[in-house]
Write an enzyme that holds these catalytic residues in place. Structure first.
Site, PDB file in Angstrom:
ATOM      1  N   GLU A  44      11.186 -15.892  18.752  1.00  0.00           N
ATOM      2  CA  GLU A  44      11.559 -16.618  17.543  1.00  0.00           C
ATOM      3  C   GLU A  44      11.635 -15.663  16.367  1.00  0.00           C
ATOM      4  O   GLU A  44      10.846 -14.721  16.255  1.00  0.00           O
ATOM      5  CB  GLU A  44      10.535 -17.710  17.261  1.00  0.00           C
ATOM      6  CG  GLU A  44      10.521 -18.770  18.341  1.00  0.00           C
ATOM      7  CD  GLU A  44       9.793 -20.044  17.919  1.00  0.00           C
ATOM      8  OE1 GLU A  44      10.233 -21.104  18.349  1.00  0.00           O
ATOM      9  OE2 GLU A  44       8.812 -19.972  17.183  1.00  0.00           O
ATOM     10  N   HIS A  63      -9.096 -13.198   7.292  1.00  0.00           N
ATOM     11  CA  HIS A  63      -9.420 -14.596   7.584  1.00  0.00           C
ATOM     12  C   HIS A  63     -10.892 -14.988   7.498  1.00  0.00           C
ATOM     13  O   HIS A  63     -11.234 -16.157   7.668  1.00  0.00           O
ATOM     14  CB  HIS A  63      -8.888 -15.024   8.959  1.00  0.00           C
ATOM     15  CG  HIS A  63      -7.404 -14.831   9.133  1.00  0.00           C
ATOM     16  ND1 HIS A  63      -6.530 -14.731   8.082  1.00  0.00           N
ATOM     17  CD2 HIS A  63      -6.640 -14.718  10.257  1.00  0.00           C
ATOM     18  CE1 HIS A  63      -5.294 -14.558   8.538  1.00  0.00           C
ATOM     19  NE2 HIS A  63      -5.339 -14.545   9.851  1.00  0.00           N
ATOM     20  N   CYS A 100      -5.822 -15.622  18.989  1.00  0.00           N
ATOM     21  CA  CYS A 100      -6.523 -16.165  17.816  1.00  0.00           C
ATOM     22  C   CYS A 100      -6.507 -17.695  17.909  1.00  0.00           C
ATOM     23  O   CYS A 100      -5.493 -18.291  18.269  1.00  0.00           O
ATOM     24  CB  CYS A 100      -5.846 -15.707  16.528  1.00  0.00           C
ATOM     25  SG  CYS A 100      -5.859 -13.913  16.341  1.00  0.00           S
ATOM     26  N   SER A 134      -4.848  -9.191   8.678  1.00  0.00           N
ATOM     27  CA  SER A 134      -5.276 -10.584   8.797  1.00  0.00           C
ATOM     28  C   SER A 134      -6.800 -10.613   8.869  1.00  0.00           C
ATOM     29  O   SER A 134      -7.379 -10.413   9.932  1.00  0.00           O
ATOM     30  CB  SER A 134      -4.673 -11.212  10.058  1.00  0.00           C
ATOM     31  OG  SER A 134      -3.283 -11.278   9.930  1.00  0.00           O
ATOM     32  N   GLY A 174       3.469 -12.003  18.089  1.00  0.00           N
ATOM     33  CA  GLY A 174       2.993 -10.709  18.573  1.00  0.00           C
ATOM     34  C   GLY A 174       2.121  -9.937  17.616  1.00  0.00           C
ATOM     35  O   GLY A 174       2.020 -10.260  16.432  1.00  0.00           O
ATOM     36  N   GLU A 175       1.454  -8.932  18.174  1.00  0.00           N
ATOM     37  CA  GLU A 175       0.601  -8.041  17.395  1.00  0.00           C
ATOM     38  C   GLU A 175       1.328  -6.689  17.270  1.00  0.00           C
ATOM     39  O   GLU A 175       1.352  -5.907  18.238  1.00  0.00           O
ATOM     40  CB  GLU A 175      -0.765  -7.903  18.088  1.00  0.00           C
ATOM     41  CG  GLU A 175      -1.649  -6.817  17.544  1.00  0.00           C
ATOM     42  CD  GLU A 175      -1.726  -6.761  16.017  1.00  0.00           C
ATOM     43  OE1 GLU A 175      -1.982  -7.797  15.377  1.00  0.00           O
ATOM     44  OE2 GLU A 175      -1.499  -5.674  15.459  1.00  0.00           O
ATOM     45  N   CYS A 203       4.012 -19.875   9.310  1.00  0.00           N
ATOM     46  CA  CYS A 203       3.047 -18.915   9.875  1.00  0.00           C
ATOM     47  C   CYS A 203       2.215 -19.570  10.957  1.00  0.00           C
ATOM     48  O   CYS A 203       1.623 -20.626  10.738  1.00  0.00           O
ATOM     49  CB  CYS A 203       2.058 -18.464   8.806  1.00  0.00           C
ATOM     50  SG  CYS A 203       2.708 -17.325   7.644  1.00  0.00           S
ATOM     51  N   CYS A 252       1.750 -13.092  22.711  1.00  0.00           N
ATOM     52  CA  CYS A 252       0.752 -12.260  22.038  1.00  0.00           C
ATOM     53  C   CYS A 252      -0.556 -12.314  22.822  1.00  0.00           C
ATOM     54  O   CYS A 252      -0.961 -13.386  23.260  1.00  0.00           O
ATOM     55  CB  CYS A 252       0.508 -12.781  20.622  1.00  0.00           C
ATOM     56  SG  CYS A 252      -0.652 -11.761  19.678  1.00  0.00           S
ATOM     57  N   CYS A 278      11.327 -12.878   9.022  1.00  0.00           N
ATOM     58  CA  CYS A 278      10.032 -12.780   9.695  1.00  0.00           C
ATOM     59  C   CYS A 278      10.334 -12.442  11.153  1.00  0.00           C
ATOM     60  O   CYS A 278      10.896 -13.260  11.878  1.00  0.00           O
ATOM     61  CB  CYS A 278       9.309 -14.123   9.562  1.00  0.00           C
ATOM     62  SG  CYS A 278       7.746 -14.158  10.421  1.00  0.00           S
ATOM     63  N   CYS A 301      -3.764 -20.011  16.127  1.00  0.00           N
ATOM     64  CA  CYS A 301      -2.362 -19.592  16.171  1.00  0.00           C
ATOM     65  C   CYS A 301      -1.656 -20.080  17.433  1.00  0.00           C
ATOM     66  O   CYS A 301      -2.149 -19.880  18.544  1.00  0.00           O
ATOM     67  CB  CYS A 301      -2.296 -18.067  16.097  1.00  0.00           C
ATOM     68  SG  CYS A 301      -0.618 -17.418  16.231  1.00  0.00           S
ATOM     69  N   ASN A 315      -1.578 -23.887   8.629  1.00  0.00           N
ATOM     70  CA  ASN A 315      -0.496 -24.757   9.097  1.00  0.00           C
ATOM     71  C   ASN A 315      -0.919 -25.345  10.436  1.00  0.00           C
ATOM     72  O   ASN A 315      -1.177 -24.601  11.378  1.00  0.00           O
ATOM     73  CB  ASN A 315       0.795 -23.956   9.288  1.00  0.00           C
ATOM     74  CG  ASN A 315       1.242 -23.326   7.983  1.00  0.00           C
ATOM     75  OD1 ASN A 315       1.320 -23.985   6.959  1.00  0.00           O
ATOM     76  ND2 ASN A 315       1.512 -22.030   8.013  1.00  0.00           N
ATOM     77  N   SER A 371       2.121  -6.722   9.593  1.00  0.00           N
ATOM     78  CA  SER A 371       0.895  -7.522   9.548  1.00  0.00           C
ATOM     79  C   SER A 371       0.113  -7.354  10.853  1.00  0.00           C
ATOM     80  O   SER A 371       0.664  -7.510  11.937  1.00  0.00           O
ATOM     81  CB  SER A 371       1.269  -8.999   9.349  1.00  0.00           C
ATOM     82  OG  SER A 371       0.124  -9.810   9.338  1.00  0.00           O
TER      83      SER A 371
END
Ligand code: SAH
Length: 358
Positions: A102, A224, A126, A222, A169-170, A341, A122, A115, A129, A298, A199
């Site tokens: 995506e 958090h 997390c 990130s 992904g990371e 996100c 990934c 983006c 996510c 989100n 990121s």
């Protein structure tokens, strides 16, 4: 790469190659070197999807290339396009091997931000996510990252001004291809490195390694959470990466590059958004060249975290400002098409890949 794979000229797609590399390639294929410049122009500016599209090239040569299966450009196919009420567009793009990723195009009056995804799926898992719920398939190649940007640029018929590696992904687990893509997006597509943000959730040693490469891109981390136990609860990989070590690498990164770091802080109602968390965060960041981006959560279906209301969000922001921390709130765009996100999910994509006849 081993010697045996060398004769296979189709192995490296043309997208991602510099003018000099393209000039070398066309000469190897029996064409004069100036055609390298033409090829560059058609690939990056005119959206050529195959050598066949390049009408300034001799027809006979294009036919030869096609029948030999040589000279793949490396573009994806749009399998789905969803437009949100706020004009954000989410694309599902299919790669040569059938995998789908995506990409999101986010327009404002002055900017067009893309983006991009750096991996199919990934491995970080997390808890908050959607991408992490679907597991990991593979890294994206540099051309598959560049392709996402060209696709959005062509679809919007407008130059892309900013890129954020905040899709699936990371990125630091795919540092080599991400850095190659950043360099090509800068030099071949013409996007300023300072308008590119990478990121990361952070992994031991990876931020320092990126710092050594001296990119001008912005690094977003990130975070958090303001302490280790809370961070581990949200981000499983944090268990192998004490928050103190993360900050140490970040401080080194600022020294190495002279660039400030953005910290992303996901706000989960009544979990990490209490005033004491703001105080703890402010303490951690004291004297640090940084900027905090607050991201209200989100919702995704698998977990029951709550999104904080705007009062809680502004309360948290004010608490940081009171302690002289540079902070802004990022309200995600594209919520109604699951483009915000954390809402890009690989399991759904996988199902789609399996049902899409290729
Ligand atoms: N792997 C990278 C890029 C991931 S996506 C990273 O971890 O930074 C970009 C941002 O979206 C990250 O900060 C990520 O934590 C955040 N995010 C993930 N899920 C989210 C959700 N449900 N709501 C809001 N932000 C989310």
């Amino acid at each position: 790469m081993s010697h045996e794979s060398a004769p296979n000229a189709t192995a490296t797609p043309l997208l991602g190659q510099s003018p000099a590399e393209l000039a070398e390639w066309v000469t190897q294929q029996g064409q004069p070197a100036y055609r390298g410049k033409q090829l560059h122009n058609w690939i990056y500016d005119k959206g050529a999807r195959s050598l066949d599209d390049i009408t300034v090239f001799p027809k006979k040569w294009r036919e030869q290339m096609r029948s030999a299966g040589v000279g793949e450009i490396g573009r994806s196919t749009i399998v789905k396009r969803a437009v949100a009420r706020d004009d954000t567009v989410k694309y599902l793009l299919q790669m040569a091997d059938g995998q789908i990723v995506e990409t999101v195009g986010i327009p404002t009056e002055k900017r067009l931000t893309v983006c991009v995804s750096s991996q199919v799926g990934c491995p970080m898992a997390c808890d908050f996510c959607a991408t992490g719920k679907g597991g990991f398939t593979r890294n994206l190649a540099a051309h598959e990252i560049i392709d996402q940007v060209l696709t959005v640029q062509e679809d919007f018929e407008r130059r892309v001004s900013h890129i954020v590696f905040m899709g699936m992904g990371e990125p630091l687990l795919n540092t080599e291809n991400v850095v190659a893509a950043v360099r090509s997006l800068n030099q071949d597509v013409g996007i300023g490195q300072r308008n590119i943000t990478i990121s990361t959730v952070g992994l031991p040693g990876y931020i320092r390694r990126l710092g050594n490469l001296q990119l001008q891109a912005t690094l977003a981390v990130s975070l958090h959470a303001s302490n280790q136990p809370l961070r581990e609860r949200l981000i499983p990989s944090a268990a192998q990466y004490p928050i103190g070590e993360l900050f140490e690498e970040c401080r080194d990164y600022v020294k190495q590059t002279g660039r400030r770091i953005s910290f992303e802080y996901l706000l989960l109602a009544e979990l990490n958004d209490w005033p004491e968390h703001a105080d703890e965060l402010a303490q951690q960041l004291r004297g640090f060249q940084s900027h905090v981006n607050l991201i209200p959560y989100n919702p995704i279906v698998e977990v029951d975290y709550k999104r904080p209301d705007s009062q809680r969000v502004s309360g948290f922001k004010r608490a940081l400002e009171d302690q002289h921390i540079a902070v802004s709130v990022r309200y995600s765009r594209g919520l109604d098409v699951d483009a915000a996100c954390g809402q890009l999910r690989s399991s759904e994509l996988q199902r789609l890949a399996e049902t899409t006849a290729l």
